[in-house]
Design an enzyme around this catalytic site. Sequence first.
Site, PDB file in Angstrom:
ATOM      1  N   GLU A  95      42.788 -10.374  55.612  1.00  0.00           N
ATOM      2  CA  GLU A  95      42.793 -11.812  55.928  1.00  0.00           C
ATOM      3  C   GLU A  95      42.245 -12.078  57.221  1.00  0.00           C
ATOM      4  O   GLU A  95      42.393 -11.194  58.060  1.00  0.00           O
ATOM      5  CB  GLU A  95      44.257 -12.434  55.568  1.00  0.00           C
ATOM      6  CG  GLU A  95      44.789 -12.391  54.284  1.00  0.00           C
ATOM      7  CD  GLU A  95      45.972 -13.248  54.329  1.00  0.00           C
ATOM      8  OE1 GLU A  95      46.201 -13.965  53.276  1.00  0.00           O
ATOM      9  OE2 GLU A  95      46.925 -13.135  55.102  1.00  0.00           O
ATOM     10  N   CYS A 118      40.037 -15.561  64.072  1.00  0.00           N
ATOM     11  CA  CYS A 118      40.895 -14.353  64.405  1.00  0.00           C
ATOM     12  C   CYS A 118      40.681 -13.512  63.472  1.00  0.00           C
ATOM     13  O   CYS A 118      40.853 -13.735  62.054  1.00  0.00           O
ATOM     14  CB  CYS A 118      42.586 -15.007  64.018  1.00  0.00           C
ATOM     15  SG  CYS A 118      43.752 -13.911  64.260  1.00  0.00           S
ATOM     16  N   CYS A 125      48.494  -2.380  58.851  1.00  0.00           N
ATOM     17  CA  CYS A 125      48.776  -1.803  60.116  1.00  0.00           C
ATOM     18  C   CYS A 125      49.739  -0.669  60.216  1.00  0.00           C
ATOM     19  O   CYS A 125      50.685  -0.870  59.486  1.00  0.00           O
ATOM     20  CB  CYS A 125      49.114  -3.250  61.044  1.00  0.00           C
ATOM     21  SG  CYS A 125      49.314  -2.638  62.840  1.00  0.00           S
ATOM     22  N   CYS A 129      55.807  -3.311  63.794  1.00  0.00           N
ATOM     23  CA  CYS A 129      56.498  -3.940  64.596  1.00  0.00           C
ATOM     24  C   CYS A 129      57.615  -4.813  63.777  1.00  0.00           C
ATOM     25  O   CYS A 129      57.270  -5.420  62.641  1.00  0.00           O
ATOM     26  CB  CYS A 129      55.917  -5.147  65.282  1.00  0.00           C
ATOM     27  SG  CYS A 129      54.757  -4.424  66.609  1.00  0.00           S
ATOM     28  N   CYS A 132      56.726  -8.612  62.286  1.00  0.00           N
ATOM     29  CA  CYS A 132      55.424  -8.736  61.769  1.00  0.00           C
ATOM     30  C   CYS A 132      55.188  -8.482  60.211  1.00  0.00           C
ATOM     31  O   CYS A 132      55.640  -7.361  59.809  1.00  0.00           O
ATOM     32  CB  CYS A 132      54.322  -8.022  62.622  1.00  0.00           C
ATOM     33  SG  CYS A 132      52.908  -8.452  61.901  1.00  0.00           S
ATOM     34  N   GLY A 174      46.006  -5.455  61.799  1.00  0.00           N
ATOM     35  CA  GLY A 174      45.604  -4.002  62.237  1.00  0.00           C
ATOM     36  C   GLY A 174      45.826  -4.196  63.903  1.00  0.00           C
ATOM     37  O   GLY A 174      46.131  -5.120  64.726  1.00  0.00           O
ATOM     38  N   GLU A 175      45.707  -2.700  64.370  1.00  0.00           N
ATOM     39  CA  GLU A 175      45.875  -2.598  66.052  1.00  0.00           C
ATOM     40  C   GLU A 175      44.462  -2.330  66.381  1.00  0.00           C
ATOM     41  O   GLU A 175      44.148  -1.280  65.891  1.00  0.00           O
ATOM     42  CB  GLU A 175      46.972  -1.579  66.241  1.00  0.00           C
ATOM     43  CG  GLU A 175      47.014  -0.894  67.390  1.00  0.00           C
ATOM     44  CD  GLU A 175      46.986  -1.929  68.603  1.00  0.00           C
ATOM     45  OE1 GLU A 175      47.816  -2.928  68.689  1.00  0.00           O
ATOM     46  OE2 GLU A 175      46.185  -1.728  69.481  1.00  0.00           O
ATOM     47  N   SER A 206      43.960  -7.910  71.454  1.00  0.00           N
ATOM     48  CA  SER A 206      45.349  -7.957  71.489  1.00  0.00           C
ATOM     49  C   SER A 206      45.744  -6.603  71.042  1.00  0.00           C
ATOM     50  O   SER A 206      45.632  -6.182  70.098  1.00  0.00           O
ATOM     51  CB  SER A 206      45.960  -9.008  70.860  1.00  0.00           C
ATOM     52  OG  SER A 206      47.303  -8.813  70.852  1.00  0.00           O
ATOM     53  N   SER A 229      50.833  -6.985  73.593  1.00  0.00           N
ATOM     54  CA  SER A 229      51.902  -7.488  73.028  1.00  0.00           C
ATOM     55  C   SER A 229      53.307  -6.800  73.779  1.00  0.00           C
ATOM     56  O   SER A 229      53.656  -5.631  73.222  1.00  0.00           O
ATOM     57  CB  SER A 229      51.650  -7.216  71.429  1.00  0.00           C
ATOM     58  OG  SER A 229      50.891  -8.029  70.876  1.00  0.00           O
ATOM     59  N   LEU A 230      53.937  -7.331  74.543  1.00  0.00           N
ATOM     60  CA  LEU A 230      55.182  -6.823  75.150  1.00  0.00           C
ATOM     61  C   LEU A 230      56.260  -7.081  74.550  1.00  0.00           C
ATOM     62  O   LEU A 230      56.993  -6.125  74.061  1.00  0.00           O
ATOM     63  CB  LEU A 230      54.999  -7.456  76.704  1.00  0.00           C
ATOM     64  CG  LEU A 230      55.986  -6.596  77.718  1.00  0.00           C
ATOM     65  CD1 LEU A 230      55.620  -5.067  77.703  1.00  0.00           C
ATOM     66  CD2 LEU A 230      56.186  -7.312  78.995  1.00  0.00           C
ATOM     67  N   ASN A 305      57.001 -17.039  64.115  1.00  0.00           N
ATOM     68  CA  ASN A 305      56.635 -17.463  62.777  1.00  0.00           C
ATOM     69  C   ASN A 305      57.689 -16.822  61.895  1.00  0.00           C
ATOM     70  O   ASN A 305      57.387 -15.487  61.369  1.00  0.00           O
ATOM     71  CB  ASN A 305      55.158 -17.473  62.708  1.00  0.00           C
ATOM     72  CG  ASN A 305      54.377 -18.108  63.436  1.00  0.00           C
ATOM     73  OD1 ASN A 305      54.610 -19.366  63.853  1.00  0.00           O
ATOM     74  ND2 ASN A 305      53.417 -17.490  64.317  1.00  0.00           N
ATOM     75  N   CYS A 348      50.408 -16.238  63.376  1.00  0.00           N
ATOM     76  CA  CYS A 348      50.576 -14.874  64.011  1.00  0.00           C
ATOM     77  C   CYS A 348      51.591 -14.124  63.356  1.00  0.00           C
ATOM     78  O   CYS A 348      52.717 -14.643  63.060  1.00  0.00           O
ATOM     79  CB  CYS A 348      51.009 -14.964  65.412  1.00  0.00           C
ATOM     80  SG  CYS A 348      49.764 -15.630  66.620  1.00  0.00           S
TER      81      CYS A 348
HETATM   82  N1  SAH Z   1      48.274  -5.366  66.592  1.00  0.00           N
HETATM   83  C1  SAH Z   1      47.680  -6.281  67.669  1.00  0.00           C
HETATM   84  C2  SAH Z   1      47.052  -7.663  67.295  1.00  0.00           C
HETATM   85  C3  SAH Z   1      47.633  -8.355  65.958  1.00  0.00           C
HETATM   86  S1  SAH Z   1      48.852  -9.568  66.070  1.00  0.00           S
HETATM   87  C4  SAH Z   1      48.986  -6.593  68.566  1.00  0.00           C
HETATM   88  O1  SAH Z   1      50.074  -6.247  68.164  1.00  0.00           O
HETATM   89  O2  SAH Z   1      48.733  -7.103  69.730  1.00  0.00           O
HETATM   90  C5  SAH Z   1      48.933 -10.701  67.411  1.00  0.00           C
HETATM   91  C6  SAH Z   1      50.056 -11.218  67.903  1.00  0.00           C
HETATM   92  O3  SAH Z   1      50.931 -11.823  66.879  1.00  0.00           O
HETATM   93  C7  SAH Z   1      50.765 -10.189  68.505  1.00  0.00           C
HETATM   94  O4  SAH Z   1      51.338 -10.251  69.882  1.00  0.00           O
HETATM   95  C8  SAH Z   1      51.922  -9.854  67.620  1.00  0.00           C
HETATM   96  O5  SAH Z   1      53.127  -9.177  68.219  1.00  0.00           O
HETATM   97  C9  SAH Z   1      52.190 -11.294  67.228  1.00  0.00           C
HETATM   98  N2  SAH Z   1      53.176 -11.554  65.933  1.00  0.00           N
HETATM   99  C10 SAH Z   1      53.456 -10.601  64.981  1.00  0.00           C
HETATM  100  N3  SAH Z   1      54.166 -11.303  64.131  1.00  0.00           N
HETATM  101  C11 SAH Z   1      54.556 -12.173  64.683  1.00  0.00           C
HETATM  102  C12 SAH Z   1      55.244 -13.456  63.931  1.00  0.00           C
HETATM  103  N4  SAH Z   1      55.889 -13.300  63.085  1.00  0.00           N
HETATM  104  N5  SAH Z   1      55.655 -14.656  64.963  1.00  0.00           N
HETATM  105  C13 SAH Z   1      54.804 -14.480  66.205  1.00  0.00           C
HETATM  106  N6  SAH Z   1      54.028 -13.710  66.542  1.00  0.00           N
HETATM  107  C14 SAH Z   1      53.901 -12.661  65.705  1.00  0.00           C
END
Ligand code: SAH
Length: 370
Positions: A95, A118, A125, A129, A132, A174-175, A206, A229-230, A305, A348
Site C-alpha cells: 500500500e 508515503c 515488515c 512493533c 503497528c 517496511g523498515e 523513518s 521511531s523512539l 491510530n 500511520c
Molecule cells: N519502519 C519505519 C517506518 C514505518 S512507520 C519506522 O518504524 O519508523 C512510520 C511511523 O508510524 C513510525 O514511527 C511508526 O512507529 C508509526 N506507527 C506505527 N503504527 C502506528 C499506529 N498504529 N499509530 C500511530 N503511529 C504508528
Amino acid sequence: MVPDTNLDIADLELHDLEQALTDLGSAKFHARQIFQWVHKRGVTDFALMSDLSRELRQALAQHFTLTTPEIVKKEQSADGTTKVLLQLADGKRIESVCIPENPAGSTDPADADRLTFCLSTQVGCAMKCAFCLTGRMGIDRNLTAGEIVGQVRVLARELDALDARFTIVLMGMGEPLHNYDQTMKAIRMLADEHGLAVSPRRVTLSTVGVLPGLERLATEPLMPNLAISLHSTTEAQRDLLVPINRKYGIQELLDACRRFPLKRRERITFEYVMLKDVNDTPDDARRLVRLLNGIKAKGNLLPLNEAAGIPFERPADAAVNRFAKILADRGVTVSVRKSRGRDIRAACGQLITESSRSAAPGRRLALAMR
Ligand code: SAH
C-alpha cells in the site's frame, strides 16, 4: 554486445541505463530521454516514447522490460488522502498513500499546493512493533528501488500530479534501513534531475534505529532527513514496544544520533507514538526531555491510530497536549501529527494488505505493560 533481455528499465539509475543503451549499440544520450519518460512523465510503455525512433522503441521493447506496479484498489478519504493497493510484478501487494496539503477547505488532490507521498520499502515488515498493523504481516520481501520509486510514478500519474511539488516520507510498509541498498538507490533515482528531481531534503527516512544502517547512512553523500521511531523512554518498555530495542537499545541509538552529521539548522525528528496509560504520562515526557538533551532534536507525537488487533488505545487530546506542553516548556520543539486518512485506514501503522488483515489481538501484552 546486446544486453541480456529482461533488464528492467524502471530499476536502473541513469548511469546504468546509459550503459545498457551503449551495450545495445545505441547512443547514450537516449538514456536521459527514456529516464524522463519513465520517471518524470510516468509513461509505462516504450511505444509512447514519441521522441525516440521507431527502431529504438522496438529494440527497447525487445531487450528490456519496464515494470510498473499496478493499481488494484484506490480509496479516497474525506480529507483528500488517497491510498492505493498496488500489485507488483510477482503478484505481491503493498500500500502507498498520497496526502495533499490542500488550501483551506478543498479535498480535491488536484488543488493541492503540496503533496506528501508515503512510500513502502518492503512487502510487510520484520520489526513487529507492538502497535503497528504492518508488523502483523511479518516480512515477505524487500522492494527493489524500481518498486519504491514506482509508487511515486504510479500515484502521481493517477492523481494527475506529476508536476506538483512533493515531499516523500519513507513511512509506509517496511523498515527502510532493513532494505538499505534499494532504499538508497531509490533516493538517488528520485533525486535525479532528469526524473522527478526530488531533493533528498524533501525526503524523510523513518527508522526504528537499525544501528549498522544508521552508521552507514551517516556516510552517504545524498542524505535524507532522519526520523527515529523512539516511542518509549525506558529500555524495558521499548524492548516490548519496539522489539529491535533488545538488539540496539535506546542509549546506543541516541549515541548514534549524537554522532549523526547534521548541517546547520537540521534536526533529527523523534517520533513518539502515544499509547493511553502506557507511555503518555508527565513522567514519560520529562524522561524524554532528558534523553534528547544534547541532540539537535524535535519531537513528533503520534497519537495511536487504533485498529482491530492492536491492543492499545489512543490517549485523549488533553493527555497529548499535556505531554506536548512539558516538552515545549523545556525547550524541545514538538508537533503533533495529524492522522490523515484514518477513515480509509491509510494512517500511520494501518497499512496492511487485505489478505493479511486478521484480528489476532495481543491483549496480554498491553495489560502486561500497564
Ligand atoms: N519502519 C519505519 C517506518 C514505518 S512507520 C519506522 O518504524 O519508523 C512510520 C511511523 O508510524 C513510525 O514511527 C511508526 O512507529 C508509526 N506507527 C506505527 N503504527 C502506528 C499506529 N498504529 N499509530 C500511530 N503511529 C504508528
